[in-house]
Scaffold this active site. Structure first.
Site, PDB file in Angstrom:
ATOM      1  N   CYS A  16     -11.815  14.796   6.262  1.00 51.90           N
ATOM      2  CA  CYS A  16     -10.340  14.433   6.985  1.00 51.90           C
ATOM      3  C   CYS A  16     -10.156  12.693   7.720  1.00 51.90           C
ATOM      4  CB  CYS A  16     -10.630  15.289   8.267  1.00 51.90           C
ATOM      5  SG  CYS A  16     -11.982  14.864   9.048  1.00 51.90           S
ATOM      6  N   LYS A  19      -7.218   8.106   4.348  1.00 54.82           N
ATOM      7  CA  LYS A  19      -6.035   8.417   4.883  1.00 54.82           C
ATOM      8  C   LYS A  19      -4.908   9.392   3.650  1.00 54.82           C
ATOM      9  CE  LYS A  19      -5.944   3.512   4.759  1.00 54.82           C
ATOM     10  NZ  LYS A  19      -4.998   1.984   4.377  1.00 54.82           N
ATOM     11  N   SER A  47       4.685  -0.873   1.379  1.00 50.46           N
ATOM     12  CA  SER A  47       3.162   0.101   1.347  1.00 50.46           C
ATOM     13  C   SER A  47       2.270  -1.088   1.599  1.00 50.46           C
ATOM     14  CB  SER A  47       2.889   0.864   0.367  1.00 50.46           C
ATOM     15  OG  SER A  47       3.611   1.852   0.243  1.00 50.46           O
ATOM     16  N   ASP A  49       0.030  -3.547   4.451  1.00 46.84           N
ATOM     17  CA  ASP A  49      -1.028  -3.445   5.701  1.00 46.84           C
ATOM     18  C   ASP A  49      -0.791  -3.590   6.627  1.00 46.84           C
ATOM     19  OD1 ASP A  49      -3.642  -3.215   3.704  1.00 46.84           O
ATOM     20  OD2 ASP A  49      -2.840  -5.149   2.910  1.00 46.84           O
ATOM     21  N   ASP A  66      -5.226   1.468  13.536  1.00 41.03           N
ATOM     22  CA  ASP A  66      -5.905   2.502  12.702  1.00 41.03           C
ATOM     23  C   ASP A  66      -7.114   3.241  13.184  1.00 41.03           C
ATOM     24  OD1 ASP A  66      -6.705   3.133  10.648  1.00 41.03           O
ATOM     25  OD2 ASP A  66      -6.802   1.901   8.876  1.00 41.03           O
ATOM     26  N   ASP A  89      -6.801  -5.330   8.933  1.00 39.12           N
ATOM     27  CA  ASP A  89      -4.973  -5.538   8.023  1.00 39.12           C
ATOM     28  C   ASP A  89      -4.832  -6.481   8.215  1.00 39.12           C
ATOM     29  OD1 ASP A  89      -5.109  -2.754   7.186  1.00 39.12           O
ATOM     30  OD2 ASP A  89      -4.409  -1.948   9.266  1.00 39.12           O
ATOM     31  N   ASP A 224      -6.251  -5.159   1.994  1.00 39.77           N
ATOM     32  CA  ASP A 224      -7.503  -4.793   1.998  1.00 39.77           C
ATOM     33  C   ASP A 224      -7.804  -3.630   1.446  1.00 39.77           C
ATOM     34  OD1 ASP A 224      -5.886  -3.371   4.029  1.00 39.77           O
ATOM     35  OD2 ASP A 224      -7.784  -3.206   5.224  1.00 39.77           O
TER      36      ASP A 224
END
Length: 348
Positions: A16, A19, A47, A49, A66, A89, A224
């Site tokens: 879980c 991503k 898409s 970072d 994040d 990021d 990354d």
């Protein structure tokens, strides 16, 4: 007493922390209203970072967020890993982190001192990055979660983006691969002390030094490598650049014993999800299964994947060595022209 708490066992389902799959994201994001602002330099379209907004001709603001569930049981180390992952990021966009806000979900059943240790680990990484921790937000939840919202800055003309790869570029990755597999072996109590030491050192390591070296060079594209694994993030980079990334599975640096653990079946659920979403974009002839598992393996606080010209590749690798990175950087492949109907990733 805190060391007896198995934070990793409090997640509701296996994998879980990974991503959400790119297909699901594309479907959901495609239904959102479209926004336009001429100062928005990077949005959701590729898409990338982080989001980037131009403030002045010399200043661009980088914004990212994040957080995830525990990948280790030690709360302080979990805090370090989650913070390093979020800060990454900004480095992946060529920026410097400046402000961070905590994002916390925490169960009432746990001792508050555990939360204190998580936040202390995160604060130490923010301090190491040279940024300022300025508060945050918390909620009660049955599953612990922690991360950061990070604001950074960069020059608008010196941004790294996840597109711009050019044929004949060399691909460099600044950390080893296989953290999800090693962590799965750790949970199964089958990992060696050296493997544990190496993967923890990597996950808690900032990508700060790697970014400081790279800014002296012409980085054509950068991202990354985190939850989508090497193939997932590489595929995003290749698709956005309309090229094929050719990856040499034998040149990639893997964590200690990661190949052995993959052969033993210590593969997290997230790797299978990544494979399901990406394998149609991958050409992999006669590639052994354990290498496939490692390249689909979701990484936590992974390295920077850079596309640089072949003329500069040797010099940047020498500078990584001189900088004494906390992790091993390696040349993992090259960029090729994409043939009509060709795959985005080719494994050799």
């Amino acid at each position: 007493m805190m060391k007896d708490i198995r934070l990793t066992q409090m997640t509701k389902a296996s994998g879980c922390a990974a991503k959400i799959g790119p297909n699901i994201l594309s479907e959901v994001l495609g239904k959102l209203p479209k926004f336009y602002d001429e100062r928005m330099l990077v949005g959701i379209e590729t898409s990338d970072d982080a989001a980037v907004y131009k403030i002045t001709e010399d200043i661009a603001l980088i914004q990212t967020l994040d957080f995830f569930t525990p990948v280790v049981d030690d709360p302080y180390i979990f805090g370090q890993i989650a913070a390093a992952n979020a800060l990454s990021d900004v480095y992946a966009m060529g920026g410097e982190p400046k402000i961070a806000l905590n994002i916390v979900a925490f169960p009432n059943c746990l001792d508050p001192s555990i939360l204190g240790e998580i936040l202390a680990g995160g604060a130490d990484k923010v301090r190491e990055a040279g940024a300022v921790l300025a508060g945050g937000h918390s909620i009660q939840d049955d599953v612990p979660k922690y991360g950061l919202s990070v604001t950074g800055f960069a020059h608008p003309k010196k941004l790294y983006k996840n597109y711009g790869c050019k044929p004949e570029d060399i691909l460099i990755l600044t950390k080893p691969v296989g953290s999800g597999i090693v962590n799965t072996a750790i949970k199964g109590e089958c990992a060696s002390d050296e493997a544990l030491k190496q993967v923890l050192a990597s996950m808690t390591s900032l990508n700060k030094k790697a970014k400081e070296v790279s800014e002296k060079y012409h980085i054509h594209a950068c991202t990354d490598v985190t939850g989508f694994g090497v193939i997932g993030h590489g595929r995003e980079m290749a698709a956005a650049s309309d090229v094929t990334l050719e990856l040499d599975v034998h040149k990639i640096t893997y964590f200690e014993n990661a190949i052995d653990y993959a052969k033993m079946g210590f593969v997290p659920a997230g790797a299978y999800n990544n494979r399901k979403h990406n394998e149609r974009f991958v050409e992999a002839r006669n590639i052994e299964e354990h290498f496939m598992d490692l390249l689909y393996d979701p990484q936590t606080s992974g390295g920077l994947l850079m596309s640089v010209s072949k003329e500069e590749a040797e010099s940047i690798m020498e500078d990584f060595e001189k900088k004494h990175l906390d992790t091993k950087a390696s040349v993992i492949g090259q960029v090729c022209k994409r043939e009509p109907d060709g795959k985005y990733i080719r494994l050799i």
